[in-house]
Design a protein around this motif. Structure first.
Motif, short mmCIF file in Angstrom:
data_model
loop_
_atom_site.label_atom_id
_atom_site.label_comp_id
_atom_site.label_asym_id
_atom_site.label_seq_id
_atom_site.Cartn_x
_atom_site.Cartn_y
_atom_site.Cartn_z
N ILE A 135 76.77 27.12 98.42
CA ILE A 135 77.21 26.87 97.04
C ILE A 135 76.83 28.08 96.19
O ILE A 135 75.64 28.37 96.02
CB ILE A 135 76.56 25.60 96.46
N ASN A 150 74.56 20.53 82.43
CA ASN A 150 75.70 20.78 83.34
C ASN A 150 75.14 21.26 84.68
O ASN A 150 74.97 22.46 84.90
CB ASN A 150 76.63 21.85 82.76
N ARG A 151 74.86 20.37 85.58
CA ARG A 151 74.11 20.74 86.78
C ARG A 151 74.83 20.38 88.07
O ARG A 151 74.20 20.17 89.11
CB ARG A 151 72.72 20.08 86.75
N LEU A 152 76.16 20.37 88.03
CA LEU A 152 76.90 19.98 89.24
C LEU A 152 76.68 20.96 90.40
O LEU A 152 76.67 20.54 91.56
CB LEU A 152 78.40 19.86 88.95
N GLU A 153 76.48 22.25 90.09
CA GLU A 153 76.27 23.20 91.20
C GLU A 153 74.97 22.87 91.94
O GLU A 153 74.91 23.00 93.17
CB GLU A 153 76.25 24.64 90.66
N GLN A 154 73.95 22.45 91.19
CA GLN A 154 72.69 22.07 91.84
C GLN A 154 72.86 20.79 92.66
O GLN A 154 72.28 20.65 93.74
CB GLN A 154 71.58 21.89 90.80
N VAL A 155 73.66 19.85 92.12
CA VAL A 155 73.91 18.60 92.86
C VAL A 155 74.61 18.93 94.19
O VAL A 155 74.22 18.45 95.25
CB VAL A 155 74.75 17.62 92.02
N LEU A 156 75.63 19.78 94.12
CA LEU A 156 76.36 20.16 95.35
C LEU A 156 75.43 20.85 96.33
O LEU A 156 75.47 20.59 97.54
CB LEU A 156 77.53 21.10 95.01
N ARG A 158 72.10 20.59 96.54
CA ARG A 158 71.10 19.66 97.06
C ARG A 158 71.69 18.73 98.13
O ARG A 158 71.03 18.43 99.13
CB ARG A 158 70.51 18.86 95.90
N GLN A 159 72.94 18.30 97.90
CA GLN A 159 73.62 17.43 98.87
C GLN A 159 73.76 18.09 100.23
O GLN A 159 73.72 17.43 101.26
CB GLN A 159 75.04 17.12 98.39
N CYS A 181 67.52 25.88 94.57
CA CYS A 181 68.27 24.77 93.97
C CYS A 181 67.50 24.19 92.79
O CYS A 181 68.08 23.85 91.77
CB CYS A 181 68.50 23.71 95.04
N ARG B 25 73.25 9.45 86.30
CA ARG B 25 73.45 10.83 86.73
C ARG B 25 74.57 11.53 85.96
O ARG B 25 74.63 12.76 85.93
CB ARG B 25 73.73 10.88 88.24
N TYR B 29 73.05 15.03 84.90
CA TYR B 29 73.60 16.23 85.55
C TYR B 29 75.10 16.44 85.31
O TYR B 29 75.67 17.40 85.83
CB TYR B 29 73.36 16.15 87.07
N TYR B 99 68.06 16.17 92.04
CA TYR B 99 69.50 16.38 92.18
C TYR B 99 70.12 15.57 93.31
O TYR B 99 71.32 15.29 93.29
CB TYR B 99 69.78 17.88 92.40
N LEU B 100 69.32 15.20 94.31
CA LEU B 100 69.89 14.52 95.48
C LEU B 100 70.45 13.15 95.09
O LEU B 100 69.72 12.30 94.57
CB LEU B 100 68.83 14.34 96.57
N PRO B 101 71.74 12.92 95.31
CA PRO B 101 72.29 11.60 94.99
C PRO B 101 71.72 10.52 95.91
O PRO B 101 71.34 10.81 97.06
CB PRO B 101 73.80 11.77 95.27
N LEU B 142 84.83 25.61 93.80
CA LEU B 142 84.54 24.27 94.32
C LEU B 142 84.77 23.19 93.26
O LEU B 142 84.90 22.02 93.59
CB LEU B 142 83.10 24.18 94.82
N LEU B 143 84.76 23.58 92.01
CA LEU B 143 84.95 22.60 90.93
C LEU B 143 86.24 22.85 90.16
O LEU B 143 86.55 22.12 89.22
CB LEU B 143 83.74 22.64 89.97
N ASN B 150 80.93 18.34 83.42
CA ASN B 150 80.23 19.58 83.01
C ASN B 150 81.16 20.38 82.10
O ASN B 150 81.92 21.23 82.56
CB ASN B 150 79.85 20.43 84.23
#
Lengths: 271, 271
Positions: A135, A150-156, A158-159, A181, B25, B29, B99-101, B142-143, B150
């Motif tokens: 990522i 706005n933390r979607l990049e960190q969520v992606l 971390r996943q 991350c 979340r 995030y 961040y981990l879902p 990716l987004l 975000n």
């Protein structure tokens, strides 16, 4: 166990509460900031001035109302402290539909108290194992450094972190090493400590600034190759503290006395 | 006047409600998606299949659980329709810090019903006036295309829009024209219609996809110079519809019969 409080600006005090309006701009657009603080057993936050400085930068970047900082200062002054860590979330509050903020927003301020995990060097004495994340961080100088919602990049990121890894190293779209991350990253070249320049992306962490203030650190553009060639790597974050990186992919790094010394001096602040 | 409902997945029905948990979340995030829908007077949404298609892309991009789409389909099937527009917000629900879902997130689904504004070509028959925004969009393939939560770049852009302007044109960090703050953009070169490629950033709007499906449109990299040299410019958005751009800075554009025809055919779908 988390206790959550909401700031009541009319009554000028915290109230127990765990819900926000569904039209809060923090939810609609990520229009807000947050800080995660480690507290001393007496409830004080030794590094609050660094958290506050980043909040100020965020309030300016997002063009929050001029009175926001006074409100935050008053809320923090009165904040409940029955925990060893806290998360502070500040949003631009509710608003009508549309991106335009209200002329006089009433901020939402959330305070979550919880028990801090032990320092990472105690929980994970062998150090962190990680690899480069696929990522890539996007570049947005106007939002770089601040800790916005706005933390979607960190969520992606971390996943996609493999089991058994505690962190991942994020590059930006131009292949520069930026951060972990959830941590900042430092490399040691002999006695020299280098950390990535965060002018285009990345979060300017509180422990990062403490460390830069504590010792001599050079901010520079860091390539993956340079990181892999360095003598030691460490990561920092408010809850983990300073942690030695044992491996990045197949490259292994030794622990060293300088890192142990930083761990000790940070930990001492929180006694 | 907005009526807000929350989906109760256990009861499998909507409930009146206007609050979400402070550890949602979506708030922490921006971990979620939204859609803004125009409805017909009978409550149906003629372009729902395009909204749904973008939601599917978003659910995949964010790696939401596999059952999320079935839940959304059921919720939409049962959604109250006493309005002419609706905003649907879907988040990954509450979760522990970090961040981990959660492995099995329980999604938050919000449905806000309100009265749609009249089509922009009725409210603003002379067309939109705008200029290039100094807020550049960051690139994150990716987004790109999806309508996630975000949206700080749009907030910054909207804040800086001058009085008297209805839109602003956003370039990316490499100076390519991408979109409006809340619209997609198209230029006409003679009979040819061109719209910016959205593979690195931008929201792939529902009216954009309707228009591409309706007529012959070329997706291309568009420079500011190309936009200024084009014969006509239009913008699209679910609530505004299709709107002629009268000016970009000092460059003025004429209205034309092709744009009027697109306005008519879109409006007809909603009668």
């Amino acid at each position: 166990m988390t206790n959550t409080y909401l700031w009541n600006p009319a009554a000028r005090r915290w109230q127990t509460g765990n819900s926000v309006k569904s039209d809060d701009r923090g939810l609609s657009y990520g229009d807000g900031l947050f800080e995660t603080l480690r507290l001393k057993p007496d409830g004080t936050c030794p590094l609050w001035h660094w958290h506050r400085q980043r909040l100020v930068q965020g309030l300016v970047a997002l063009d929050f109302p001029i009175n926001a900082l006074a409100l935050i200062d008053e809320a923090i002054e009165q904040a409940p402290r029955q925990g060893t860590a806290a998360k502070l979330v500040i949003t631009r509050g509710t608003g009508p539909r549309g991106y335009l903020p209200p002329a006089e927003p009433q901020l939402t301020v959330i305070w979550q108290l919880f028990t801090a995990p032990d320092w990472a060097h105690n929980r994970c004495p062998e150090g962190f194992d990680c690899q480069f994340s696929d990522i890539r961080l996007s570049q947005q100088p106007l939002l770089a450094g601040i800790k916005h919602l706005n933390r979607l990049e960190q969520v992606l990121c971390r996943q996609r972190m493999p089991d058994g890894h505690q962190e991942a190293i994020m590059l930006d779209q131009d292949d520069w090493v930026i951060e972990g991350c959830m941590s900042n990253i430092f490399l040691m070249e002999g006695q020299k400590i280098i950390t990535p320049d965060l002018s285009r992306c990345g979060v300017n962490g509180v422990i990062r600034r403490w460390l830069i203030n504590q010792t001599s650190v050079t901010e520079a553009s860091v390539s993956a190759e340079r990181l892999l060639k360095s003598d030691a790597v460490l990561m920092t974050n408010s809850l983990n503290g300073v942690i030695h990186v044992r491996s990045v992919g197949s490259r292994r790094y030794d622990h060293n006395p300088e890192i142990r010394e930083l761990q000790r001096s940070l930990q001492e602040l929180f006694v």
